[in-house]
Design a protein around this motif. Structure first.
Motif, PDB file in Angstrom:
ATOM      1  N   PHE A 108       0.874  -1.254  -0.145  1.00  0.00           N
ATOM      2  CA  PHE A 108      -0.082  -0.050  -0.176  1.00  0.00           C
ATOM      3  C   PHE A 108       1.154   1.518   0.138  1.00  0.00           C
ATOM      4  CE2 PHE A 108      -3.297  -2.939   1.689  1.00  0.00           C
ATOM      5  CZ  PHE A 108      -4.500  -2.512   0.760  1.00  0.00           C
ATOM      6  N   ASP A 109       2.055   0.546   0.718  1.00  0.00           N
ATOM      7  CA  ASP A 109       3.105   2.463   0.373  1.00  0.00           C
ATOM      8  C   ASP A 109       3.515   2.840  -0.643  1.00  0.00           C
ATOM      9  OD1 ASP A 109       2.681   2.464   3.181  1.00  0.00           O
ATOM     10  OD2 ASP A 109       4.560   1.031   3.468  1.00  0.00           O
ATOM     11  N   TYR A 110       3.446   1.852  -1.535  1.00  0.00           N
ATOM     12  CA  TYR A 110       4.135   2.214  -2.548  1.00  0.00           C
ATOM     13  C   TYR A 110       2.293   2.556  -3.834  1.00  0.00           C
ATOM     14  CZ  TYR A 110       7.577  -0.643  -2.371  1.00  0.00           C
ATOM     15  OH  TYR A 110       9.021  -1.601  -1.377  1.00  0.00           O
ATOM     16  N   TYR A 111       1.455   3.127  -3.510  1.00  0.00           N
ATOM     17  CA  TYR A 111       0.004   3.414  -4.597  1.00  0.00           C
ATOM     18  C   TYR A 111      -0.463   4.589  -4.031  1.00  0.00           C
ATOM     19  CZ  TYR A 111       0.247  -0.531  -6.212  1.00  0.00           C
ATOM     20  OH  TYR A 111       0.722  -2.000  -6.761  1.00  0.00           O
ATOM     21  N   ASN A 112      -0.382   5.799  -4.162  1.00  0.00           N
ATOM     22  CA  ASN A 112      -1.020   7.205  -3.919  1.00  0.00           C
ATOM     23  C   ASN A 112      -2.393   6.915  -4.453  1.00  0.00           C
ATOM     24  OD1 ASN A 112      -1.441   9.855  -3.640  1.00  0.00           O
ATOM     25  ND2 ASN A 112      -1.180  10.524  -4.959  1.00  0.00           N
ATOM     26  N   ILE A 113      -3.132   6.699  -3.009  1.00  0.00           N
ATOM     27  CA  ILE A 113      -4.749   6.278  -2.736  1.00  0.00           C
ATOM     28  C   ILE A 113      -5.300   7.935  -2.630  1.00  0.00           C
ATOM     29  CG2 ILE A 113      -6.564   5.668  -1.621  1.00  0.00           C
ATOM     30  CD1 ILE A 113      -4.834   4.122  -1.629  1.00  0.00           C
ATOM     31  N   TYR A 114      -5.706   7.316  -5.119  1.00  0.00           N
ATOM     32  CA  TYR A 114      -7.007   8.427  -4.945  1.00  0.00           C
ATOM     33  C   TYR A 114      -7.605   9.674  -3.681  1.00  0.00           C
ATOM     34  CZ  TYR A 114      -9.062  11.706  -8.957  1.00  0.00           C
ATOM     35  OH  TYR A 114      -9.745  12.469  -9.334  1.00  0.00           O
ATOM     36  N   HIS A 115      -7.445  10.351  -4.007  1.00  0.00           N
ATOM     37  CA  HIS A 115      -8.518  11.719  -2.332  1.00  0.00           C
ATOM     38  C   HIS A 115      -9.783  12.056  -2.962  1.00  0.00           C
ATOM     39  CE1 HIS A 115      -5.387  11.437   0.335  1.00  0.00           C
ATOM     40  NE2 HIS A 115      -4.305  11.664  -0.652  1.00  0.00           N
ATOM     41  N   GLY A 116     -10.420  12.033  -4.295  1.00  0.00           N
ATOM     42  CA  GLY A 116     -10.928  12.431  -5.480  1.00  0.00           C
ATOM     43  C   GLY A 116     -11.225  13.195  -6.044  1.00  0.00           C
ATOM     44  N   ARG A 117     -12.462  13.132  -6.547  1.00  0.00           N
ATOM     45  CA  ARG A 117     -12.817  13.525  -8.035  1.00  0.00           C
ATOM     46  C   ARG A 117     -14.272  14.537  -7.841  1.00  0.00           C
ATOM     47  NH1 ARG A 117     -10.938  13.055 -13.471  1.00  0.00           N
ATOM     48  NH2 ARG A 117      -9.772  11.682 -12.177  1.00  0.00           N
ATOM     49  N   LYS A 118     -13.422  15.725  -8.579  1.00  0.00           N
ATOM     50  CA  LYS A 118     -14.788  16.958  -8.876  1.00  0.00           C
ATOM     51  C   LYS A 118     -15.384  17.267 -10.167  1.00  0.00           C
ATOM     52  CE  LYS A 118     -14.343  21.058  -6.410  1.00  0.00           C
ATOM     53  NZ  LYS A 118     -14.021  21.711  -6.234  1.00  0.00           N
ATOM     54  N   ILE A 119     -16.565  16.935 -10.678  1.00  0.00           N
ATOM     55  CA  ILE A 119     -17.177  16.905 -11.985  1.00  0.00           C
ATOM     56  C   ILE A 119     -18.214  17.828 -11.763  1.00  0.00           C
ATOM     57  CG2 ILE A 119     -18.461  15.358 -13.824  1.00  0.00           C
ATOM     58  CD1 ILE A 119     -17.579  12.936 -11.868  1.00  0.00           C
ATOM     59  N   ASP A 120     -17.935  18.986 -12.830  1.00  0.00           N
ATOM     60  CA  ASP A 120     -18.528  20.169 -13.328  1.00  0.00           C
ATOM     61  C   ASP A 120     -19.203  20.494 -14.088  1.00  0.00           C
ATOM     62  OD1 ASP A 120     -19.907  22.370 -12.472  1.00  0.00           O
ATOM     63  OD2 ASP A 120     -17.555  23.554 -11.920  1.00  0.00           O
ATOM     64  N   GLU A 121     -21.264  20.164 -14.746  1.00  0.00           N
ATOM     65  CA  GLU A 121     -21.426  20.256 -15.909  1.00  0.00           C
ATOM     66  C   GLU A 121     -22.588  20.242 -15.844  1.00  0.00           C
ATOM     67  OE1 GLU A 121     -20.634  18.599 -18.646  1.00  0.00           O
ATOM     68  OE2 GLU A 121     -18.548  18.074 -18.439  1.00  0.00           O
ATOM     69  N   TYR A 122     -23.252  21.652 -16.463  1.00  0.00           N
ATOM     70  CA  TYR A 122     -24.125  22.418 -16.314  1.00  0.00           C
ATOM     71  C   TYR A 122     -25.232  22.384 -15.200  1.00  0.00           C
ATOM     72  CZ  TYR A 122     -24.267  19.581 -20.152  1.00  0.00           C
ATOM     73  OH  TYR A 122     -23.834  18.637 -21.915  1.00  0.00           O
ATOM     74  N   GLY A 123     -23.811  23.543 -14.521  1.00  0.00           N
ATOM     75  CA  GLY A 123     -24.020  24.129 -13.059  1.00  0.00           C
ATOM     76  C   GLY A 123     -25.033  22.826 -11.832  1.00  0.00           C
ATOM     77  N   PHE A 124     -24.134  22.037 -12.084  1.00  0.00           N
ATOM     78  CA  PHE A 124     -24.122  20.513 -11.166  1.00  0.00           C
ATOM     79  C   PHE A 124     -22.618  20.714 -10.550  1.00  0.00           C
ATOM     80  CE2 PHE A 124     -28.375  19.789 -13.099  1.00  0.00           C
ATOM     81  CZ  PHE A 124     -28.614  19.917 -11.816  1.00  0.00           C
ATOM     82  N   ASN A 154     -26.341  24.715  -7.885  1.00  0.00           N
ATOM     83  CA  ASN A 154     -26.502  26.511  -7.614  1.00  0.00           C
ATOM     84  C   ASN A 154     -26.060  26.897  -6.832  1.00  0.00           C
ATOM     85  OD1 ASN A 154     -27.657  26.390 -10.342  1.00  0.00           O
ATOM     86  ND2 ASN A 154     -29.614  26.103  -9.878  1.00  0.00           N
ATOM     87  N   LYS A 155     -24.768  26.376  -6.417  1.00  0.00           N
ATOM     88  CA  LYS A 155     -24.421  27.254  -5.420  1.00  0.00           C
ATOM     89  C   LYS A 155     -24.957  26.940  -3.921  1.00  0.00           C
ATOM     90  CE  LYS A 155     -22.180  31.339  -7.705  1.00  0.00           C
ATOM     91  NZ  LYS A 155     -21.664  32.761  -7.643  1.00  0.00           N
ATOM     92  N   LYS A 156     -25.896  25.796  -4.103  1.00  0.00           N
ATOM     93  CA  LYS A 156     -26.028  25.211  -2.403  1.00  0.00           C
ATOM     94  C   LYS A 156     -25.795  24.012  -2.627  1.00  0.00           C
ATOM     95  CE  LYS A 156     -30.057  23.795  -0.076  1.00  0.00           C
ATOM     96  NZ  LYS A 156     -31.793  23.648   0.042  1.00  0.00           N
ATOM     97  N   HIS A 157     -24.854  23.857  -1.181  1.00  0.00           N
ATOM     98  CA  HIS A 157     -23.977  22.723  -0.668  1.00  0.00           C
ATOM     99  C   HIS A 157     -24.614  21.527   0.090  1.00  0.00           C
ATOM    100  CE1 HIS A 157     -21.112  20.325   1.434  1.00  0.00           C
ATOM    101  NE2 HIS A 157     -19.945  20.692   0.258  1.00  0.00           N
ATOM    102  N   ILE A 158     -24.527  19.875  -0.922  1.00  0.00           N
ATOM    103  CA  ILE A 158     -25.153  19.481  -0.173  1.00  0.00           C
ATOM    104  C   ILE A 158     -23.584  18.054  -0.108  1.00  0.00           C
ATOM    105  CG2 ILE A 158     -27.058  17.406  -0.248  1.00  0.00           C
ATOM    106  CD1 ILE A 158     -27.837  19.126  -2.575  1.00  0.00           C
ATOM    107  N   ASP A 159     -23.663  17.911   2.062  1.00  0.00           N
ATOM    108  CA  ASP A 159     -22.721  17.095   2.225  1.00  0.00           C
ATOM    109  C   ASP A 159     -23.727  15.529   2.664  1.00  0.00           C
ATOM    110  OD1 ASP A 159     -20.758  16.245   3.262  1.00  0.00           O
ATOM    111  OD2 ASP A 159     -20.299  17.272   4.777  1.00  0.00           O
ATOM    112  N   LEU A 160     -23.044  14.308   1.665  1.00  0.00           N
ATOM    113  CA  LEU A 160     -23.528  13.521   1.739  1.00  0.00           C
ATOM    114  C   LEU A 160     -23.009  12.408   3.162  1.00  0.00           C
ATOM    115  CD1 LEU A 160     -24.811  12.740  -2.122  1.00  0.00           C
ATOM    116  CD2 LEU A 160     -26.423  14.079   0.015  1.00  0.00           C
ATOM    117  N   ASN A 161     -21.799  12.967   3.400  1.00  0.00           N
ATOM    118  CA  ASN A 161     -20.770  12.106   4.372  1.00  0.00           C
ATOM    119  C   ASN A 161     -22.025  11.776   5.799  1.00  0.00           C
ATOM    120  OD1 ASN A 161     -18.757  11.090   2.707  1.00  0.00           O
ATOM    121  ND2 ASN A 161     -17.695  12.887   3.548  1.00  0.00           N
TER     122      ASN A 161
END
Length: 161
Positions: A108-124, A154-161
């Protein structure tokens, strides 16, 4: 009374936390949970176990790689670092092999565990990372849902954690 603790470095955050001992009762309940063959109770058990053995962990911040790594570390540090398998391939013929969990954990030390990705399309805007729970591959969409961290519409944040 002092407790036995051991370090576990969580791959996705790169932070070392300390787990306390995995007891015989934990082991018995873990085996019973696996034999129950219910993915939801399995996920609940794993989350509760990790928090019980390491109260400083915020379970909602861990992804599936962190949980898998933690469970392997628990096994290696409390039961034994080598898993022995014996498989009967034909009558009176067995194949035996061993897995060294320490070697596996070191990979596991040899891999950079991907932290996340952001997708921005059509206001979402959707922020996603690795899934948070184990799955049994019955519903692949469940893994996708578990990977979504937040949605911004539309700039309203919905946290799903």
């Amino acid at each position: 009374m002092s407790k036995f603790v051991y370090p576990v470095c969580l791959p996705s955050v790169g932070r070392t936390v300390y787990f306390s001992e995995f007891s015989n009762l934990h082991h018995k309940n873990f085996c019973k949970t696996i034999l129950n063959d219910d993915i939801y109770s399995f996920n609940q058990f794993v989350d509760n176990l990790i928090v019980e053995l390491c109260p400083e962990i915020k379970i909602q911040n861990l992804n599936i790689v962190d949980k898998f790594y933690s469970m392997l570390s628990i096994r290696a540090n409390n039961i034994g670092p080598v898993v022995d398998y014996s498989v009967e391939v034909e009558e009176n013929e067995k194949v035996e092999f061993h897995i060294n969990l320490i070697d596996l954990l070191n990979k596991f030390d040899y891999y950079n565990i991907y932290h996340g990705r952001k997708i921005d399309e059509y206001g979402f805007e959707v922020c996603a990372s690795l899934p948070k729970t184990f799955t049994n591959n019955v519903d692949i969409y469940e893994s996708m849902y578990n990977a979504i961290d937040s949605i911004i519409i539309n700039k309203k944040h919905i946290d799903l954690n």
